[in-house]
Scaffold this motif. Structure first.
Motif, PDB file in Angstrom:
ATOM      1  N   ASN A 210      50.348  19.620  41.090  1.00 55.27           N
ATOM      2  CA  ASN A 210      50.063  21.077  40.879  1.00 55.27           C
ATOM      3  C   ASN A 210      48.586  21.124  40.721  1.00 55.27           C
ATOM      4  O   ASN A 210      47.977  21.118  39.762  1.00 55.27           O
ATOM      5  CB  ASN A 210      50.748  21.365  39.652  1.00 55.27           C
ATOM      6  CG  ASN A 210      52.312  21.074  39.411  1.00 55.27           C
ATOM      7  OD1 ASN A 210      52.815  21.759  40.532  1.00 55.27           O
ATOM      8  ND2 ASN A 210      52.746  20.219  38.735  1.00 55.27           N
ATOM      9  N   PHE A 211      47.929  21.549  41.952  1.00 51.49           N
ATOM     10  CA  PHE A 211      46.669  22.107  41.644  1.00 51.49           C
ATOM     11  C   PHE A 211      46.527  23.567  41.738  1.00 51.49           C
ATOM     12  O   PHE A 211      47.132  24.387  42.642  1.00 51.49           O
ATOM     13  CB  PHE A 211      45.940  21.625  43.029  1.00 51.49           C
ATOM     14  CG  PHE A 211      44.400  22.153  43.007  1.00 51.49           C
ATOM     15  CD1 PHE A 211      43.558  21.675  42.333  1.00 51.49           C
ATOM     16  CD2 PHE A 211      44.479  23.273  44.191  1.00 51.49           C
ATOM     17  CE1 PHE A 211      42.263  22.300  42.464  1.00 51.49           C
ATOM     18  CE2 PHE A 211      42.984  23.651  44.195  1.00 51.49           C
ATOM     19  CZ  PHE A 211      41.775  23.399  43.337  1.00 51.49           C
ATOM     20  N   GLU A 212      46.054  24.261  40.518  1.00 55.22           N
ATOM     21  CA  GLU A 212      45.884  25.501  40.440  1.00 55.22           C
ATOM     22  C   GLU A 212      44.459  26.015  40.669  1.00 55.22           C
ATOM     23  O   GLU A 212      43.448  25.432  39.888  1.00 55.22           O
ATOM     24  CB  GLU A 212      46.648  25.910  39.081  1.00 55.22           C
ATOM     25  CG  GLU A 212      48.094  26.139  39.441  1.00 55.22           C
ATOM     26  CD  GLU A 212      48.598  26.989  38.106  1.00 55.22           C
ATOM     27  OE1 GLU A 212      49.732  26.745  37.862  1.00 55.22           O
ATOM     28  OE2 GLU A 212      47.766  27.799  37.500  1.00 55.22           O
ATOM     29  N   ILE A 213      44.240  27.288  41.145  1.00 59.48           N
ATOM     30  CA  ILE A 213      42.893  27.726  40.991  1.00 59.48           C
ATOM     31  C   ILE A 213      43.012  29.129  41.593  1.00 59.48           C
ATOM     32  O   ILE A 213      43.913  29.682  42.243  1.00 59.48           O
ATOM     33  CB  ILE A 213      41.747  27.078  42.097  1.00 59.48           C
ATOM     34  CG1 ILE A 213      40.607  27.591  41.802  1.00 59.48           C
ATOM     35  CG2 ILE A 213      42.209  27.411  43.620  1.00 59.48           C
ATOM     36  CD1 ILE A 213      39.616  26.658  42.367  1.00 59.48           C
ATOM     37  N   ASP A 214      42.380  29.966  40.797  1.00 58.81           N
ATOM     38  CA  ASP A 214      42.218  31.438  40.982  1.00 58.81           C
ATOM     39  C   ASP A 214      41.081  31.767  41.862  1.00 58.81           C
ATOM     40  O   ASP A 214      39.870  31.779  41.442  1.00 58.81           O
ATOM     41  CB  ASP A 214      42.219  32.060  39.398  1.00 58.81           C
ATOM     42  CG  ASP A 214      42.333  33.403  39.643  1.00 58.81           C
ATOM     43  OD1 ASP A 214      42.379  33.888  40.622  1.00 58.81           O
ATOM     44  OD2 ASP A 214      42.313  34.305  38.505  1.00 58.81           O
ATOM     45  N   LEU A 215      41.432  32.369  43.012  1.00 57.34           N
ATOM     46  CA  LEU A 215      40.020  32.746  43.858  1.00 57.34           C
ATOM     47  C   LEU A 215      40.030  34.053  43.837  1.00 57.34           C
ATOM     48  O   LEU A 215      39.086  34.724  44.567  1.00 57.34           O
ATOM     49  CB  LEU A 215      40.716  32.267  45.340  1.00 57.34           C
ATOM     50  CG  LEU A 215      41.140  30.822  45.535  1.00 57.34           C
ATOM     51  CD1 LEU A 215      41.594  30.415  47.023  1.00 57.34           C
ATOM     52  CD2 LEU A 215      39.768  29.833  45.368  1.00 57.34           C
ATOM     53  N   ASN A 216      40.605  34.862  42.854  1.00 55.37           N
ATOM     54  CA  ASN A 216      40.423  36.297  42.689  1.00 55.37           C
ATOM     55  C   ASN A 216      38.866  36.615  42.049  1.00 55.37           C
ATOM     56  O   ASN A 216      38.609  37.816  42.324  1.00 55.37           O
ATOM     57  CB  ASN A 216      41.302  36.964  41.927  1.00 55.37           C
ATOM     58  CG  ASN A 216      42.818  36.767  42.612  1.00 55.37           C
ATOM     59  OD1 ASN A 216      42.886  37.462  43.961  1.00 55.37           O
ATOM     60  ND2 ASN A 216      43.939  36.550  42.069  1.00 55.37           N
ATOM     61  N   HIS A 217      38.326  35.660  41.635  1.00 54.22           N
ATOM     62  CA  HIS A 217      37.069  35.807  41.224  1.00 54.22           C
ATOM     63  C   HIS A 217      36.152  36.415  42.161  1.00 54.22           C
ATOM     64  O   HIS A 217      36.113  35.901  43.310  1.00 54.22           O
ATOM     65  CB  HIS A 217      36.393  34.937  40.572  1.00 54.22           C
ATOM     66  CG  HIS A 217      37.155  34.052  39.254  1.00 54.22           C
ATOM     67  ND1 HIS A 217      37.308  34.581  38.121  1.00 54.22           N
ATOM     68  CD2 HIS A 217      37.930  33.047  39.393  1.00 54.22           C
ATOM     69  CE1 HIS A 217      37.896  33.885  37.538  1.00 54.22           C
ATOM     70  NE2 HIS A 217      38.517  32.945  37.962  1.00 54.22           N
ATOM     71  N   GLU A 218      35.510  37.593  42.023  1.00 60.80           N
ATOM     72  CA  GLU A 218      34.521  38.338  42.835  1.00 60.80           C
ATOM     73  C   GLU A 218      33.416  37.299  43.397  1.00 60.80           C
ATOM     74  O   GLU A 218      32.890  37.400  44.451  1.00 60.80           O
ATOM     75  CB  GLU A 218      33.949  39.419  42.179  1.00 60.80           C
ATOM     76  CG  GLU A 218      33.602  40.698  43.183  1.00 60.80           C
ATOM     77  CD  GLU A 218      34.565  40.835  44.303  1.00 60.80           C
ATOM     78  OE1 GLU A 218      34.225  40.874  45.334  1.00 60.80           O
ATOM     79  OE2 GLU A 218      35.681  40.883  43.992  1.00 60.80           O
ATOM     80  N   CYS A 219      32.792  36.328  42.456  1.00 59.61           N
ATOM     81  CA  CYS A 219      31.872  35.533  42.811  1.00 59.61           C
ATOM     82  C   CYS A 219      32.199  34.782  44.047  1.00 59.61           C
ATOM     83  O   CYS A 219      31.281  34.176  44.841  1.00 59.61           O
ATOM     84  CB  CYS A 219      31.254  34.744  41.711  1.00 59.61           C
ATOM     85  SG  CYS A 219      32.583  33.400  40.897  1.00 59.61           S
ATOM     86  N   ILE A 220      33.483  34.326  44.088  1.00 55.31           N
ATOM     87  CA  ILE A 220      33.938  33.407  45.104  1.00 55.31           C
ATOM     88  C   ILE A 220      34.030  34.064  46.567  1.00 55.31           C
ATOM     89  O   ILE A 220      35.061  34.661  46.757  1.00 55.31           O
ATOM     90  CB  ILE A 220      35.232  32.674  44.621  1.00 55.31           C
ATOM     91  CG1 ILE A 220      34.983  32.008  43.405  1.00 55.31           C
ATOM     92  CG2 ILE A 220      35.795  31.640  45.765  1.00 55.31           C
ATOM     93  CD1 ILE A 220      36.611  31.407  42.909  1.00 55.31           C
ATOM     94  N   LYS A 221      32.851  33.974  47.326  1.00 52.85           N
ATOM     95  CA  LYS A 221      32.774  34.695  48.435  1.00 52.85           C
ATOM     96  C   LYS A 221      33.572  33.927  49.622  1.00 52.85           C
ATOM     97  O   LYS A 221      34.059  34.380  50.520  1.00 52.85           O
ATOM     98  CB  LYS A 221      31.399  35.293  48.735  1.00 52.85           C
ATOM     99  CG  LYS A 221      30.587  35.988  47.585  1.00 52.85           C
ATOM    100  CD  LYS A 221      31.147  37.320  47.711  1.00 52.85           C
ATOM    101  CE  LYS A 221      30.063  38.281  46.722  1.00 52.85           C
ATOM    102  NZ  LYS A 221      30.787  39.062  46.032  1.00 52.85           N
ATOM    103  N   THR A 222      33.197  32.642  49.711  1.00 55.26           N
ATOM    104  CA  THR A 222      33.715  31.874  50.625  1.00 55.26           C
ATOM    105  C   THR A 222      34.506  30.360  50.312  1.00 55.26           C
ATOM    106  O   THR A 222      34.040  30.030  49.234  1.00 55.26           O
ATOM    107  CB  THR A 222      32.586  31.388  51.893  1.00 55.26           C
ATOM    108  OG1 THR A 222      31.535  30.881  50.855  1.00 55.26           O
ATOM    109  CG2 THR A 222      32.149  32.724  52.400  1.00 55.26           C
ATOM    110  N   ILE A 223      35.486  30.161  50.880  1.00 56.13           N
ATOM    111  CA  ILE A 223      36.039  28.804  50.703  1.00 56.13           C
ATOM    112  C   ILE A 223      36.062  28.053  51.924  1.00 56.13           C
ATOM    113  O   ILE A 223      35.923  28.723  52.907  1.00 56.13           O
ATOM    114  CB  ILE A 223      37.612  29.032  49.944  1.00 56.13           C
ATOM    115  CG1 ILE A 223      38.377  29.643  51.057  1.00 56.13           C
ATOM    116  CG2 ILE A 223      37.548  29.664  48.402  1.00 56.13           C
ATOM    117  CD1 ILE A 223      39.791  29.551  50.469  1.00 56.13           C
ATOM    118  N   SER A 224      36.031  26.613  52.153  1.00 56.99           N
ATOM    119  CA  SER A 224      35.992  26.211  53.044  1.00 56.99           C
ATOM    120  C   SER A 224      36.777  24.933  53.089  1.00 56.99           C
ATOM    121  O   SER A 224      37.125  24.156  51.966  1.00 56.99           O
ATOM    122  CB  SER A 224      34.355  25.686  53.386  1.00 56.99           C
ATOM    123  OG  SER A 224      33.936  25.071  52.238  1.00 56.99           O
TER     124      SER A 224
END
Lengths: 352, 160
Positions: A210-224
């Motif tokens: 169960n890996f959970e992460i909230d990508l809704n934070h505005e600072c997270i502009k890119t994921i790779s």
């Protein structure tokens, strides 16, 4: 359980002796751990980096599949990078281990020729900013920044400011676990409006369910993501960056021009279509536990990594670092060579 | 058995006469005959050993001088390299001496006067090389540990 450095060293030597005489089940792919001559000096030198890389497990089944891919056909396919980008998103989403909140918003996929291309584009786009990183992060960043005269600082050496941009590998490159300060780092980036790039290069090999992460934070502009730590395609340089909005940097402009590396896109697409994202995690988790128990190492959350005390002064002593003065990943053991060479190790009496 | 590979160079005959040698390990002959570019021989070794290469057929008549006293022809040769159990002992070849009637010359690989090249070494030779190099240069504190890992692994692979 106490670490068995004697056995770790002996196995490192055994693998290099076998490599020098062509007796490995799966030969190495990098010159830094392939003895060029079958003599003590070469075997000794190469034995020091047997466990040092982050590279993928050279799984026999995957290797055989890759060998049979007709990659050249993709040179004639103008839509292959688009197919690759679209499939990648679906491939990640299909995995029940990952609970990404907001992943669907990151719909702009951009093929990258390996993680190094998406990092370079991040550097270029943020060239007026200061780069921030946790200690133990991929040494290549610091090596490039130092050599290009770019401004950077470890996160624990000072507060994050609005002039900073941050990169965090998740799971973290050094520990194979989610960085203990990730949440706090996200909070600080959010507070100071500092851009954060989350690099999920090791995520496909995550063993936890169960890996959970909230990508809704505005600072997270890119994921790779990159396939190079997941499948033995590291020298095909297959990676992707996702963002909410299109980023018009050189990598994107090249892709828009339709000049992406179609061989890599084709190989990547076929591998993803054939193997699930957590193929390695499922297949090798029990092997990770086995070898950690035999060698007295600690399993990490990344299936091909263990952590422990350094087994050689090489990699940790000044002047003896692997590749870079910033490489302090000497407590991380890549167990891939053990998984790949199970038959040889059994025959030699090392597989208990 | 320990395998020895002797590499010679600049082998000079006088007329039809060629240089002859005897190679001995711990006073036992392992080769007797003409000097060639490469000679391979085997012998039992353990612990401390003495290697001797004796130049057995040189006489005063084998050095030809002209009226000015310059040597114009001479029966001689040089030892170039010594490989023991596939390991080139490299610079340790100079930790030898040449014993001849007139005395002893340290680190001499030239076989001019009648005499013998003598090298004392330990078996296993790899262990001796690593130990000696560290004793000379004090730069390889982990030599013994690494030697042990290597031999343990090698023995396991080869079931010895």
């Amino acid at each position: 359980m106490e670490q068995d450095s004697q056995k770790i060293n002996e196995i490192a030597y055994a693998l290099m002796i076998a490599s020098a005489s062509n007796e490995l089940d799966i030969p190495g792919e990098y010159i830094w751990n392939i003895p060029e001559k079958n003599n003590f000096a070469e075997i000794r030198a190469k034995s020091r980096s047997v466990f040092s890389s982050g590279n993928s497990i050279k799984d026999k089944q995957v290797l055989e599949f890759i060998q049979d891919i007709d990659a050249v056909q993709y040179l004639k396919d103008p839509w292959i990078s688009k197919k690759f980008e679209e499939y990648f998103h679906k491939w990640v989403s299909a995995c029940t281990r990952f609970n990404f909140k907001g992943f669907d918003e990151f719909k702009e996929g951009c093929f990258a020729q390996g993680s190094q291309e998406y990092f370079l584009n991040f550097y270029l786009r943020n060239r007026t900013k200061r780069f921030r990183i946790h200690r133990g992060e991929y040494w290549w960043h610091m090596e490039v920044w130092k050599n290009l005269g770019m401004e950077w600082k470890y996160i624990d050496d000072g507060d994050i400011t609005s002039n900073d941009v941050v990169i965090v590998s998740t799971p973290f490159a050094l520990t194979g676990k989610i960085h203990r300060d990730l949440e706090h780092t996200i909070t600080l980036c959010e507070k100071h409006n500092a851009e954060l790039m989350l690099d999920f290069i090791y995520l496909p090999n995550l063993t936890s369910e169960n890996f959970e992460i909230d990508l809704n934070h505005e600072c997270i502009k890119t994921i790779s993501f990159s396939l190079s730590k997941t499948f033995p395609v590291q020298n095909a340089k297959i990676a992707i960056r996702f963002s909410r909005k299109k980023i018009n940097d050189p990598m994107q402009i090249s892709n828009d021009e339709n000049v992406a590396n179609r061989l890599s896109c084709g190989i990547g697409l076929e591998v993803m279509q054939r193997f699930e994202i957590d193929y390695m995690a499922k297949k090798y988790h029990s092997q990770q536990i086995h070898w950690c128990s035999v060698l007295g190492l600690n399993p990490t959350d990344v299936v091909h990594f263990a952590s422990g005390a350094p087994y050689t002064r090489f990699g940790r002593t000044a002047g003896h670092e692997f590749f870079s003065e910033f490489n302090d990943q000497h407590t991380r053991y890549n167990l891939g060579p053990l998984f790949e060479n199970a038959n040889f190790l059994k025959k030699a009496g090392y597989y208990e | 058995m320990t395998r020895f590979e002797f590499h010679f160079k600049n082998i000079n005959n006088v007329g039809a006469k060629v240089p002859l040698i005897e190679i001995r390990i711990n006073d036992s002959n392992i080769y007797k005959g003409q000097v060639k570019d490469q000679i391979v021989a085997e012998a039992m070794t353990s612990g401390e050993n003495k290697l001797e290469i004796a130049f057995v057929n040189k006489s005063n008549r084998d050095t030809i001088v002209n009226t000015q006293g310059d040597i114009v022809n001479d029966l001689n040769f040089e030892l170039d390299r010594l490989v023991i159990d596939n390991i080139d002992i490299e610079h340790l070849i100079w930790d030898s001496h040449y014993q001849h009637v007139g005395g002893k010359i340290d680190g001499c690989l030239f076989f001019g006067p009648p005499g013998s090249f003598i090298l004392e070494f330990e078996a296993p030779v790899l262990r001796w090389i690593l130990k000696t190099n560290h004793e000379k240069n004090n730069n390889d504190p982990e030599w013994e540990e690494d030697y042990n890992y290597y031999t343990e692994a090698w023995n396991k692979i080869h079931k010895k």
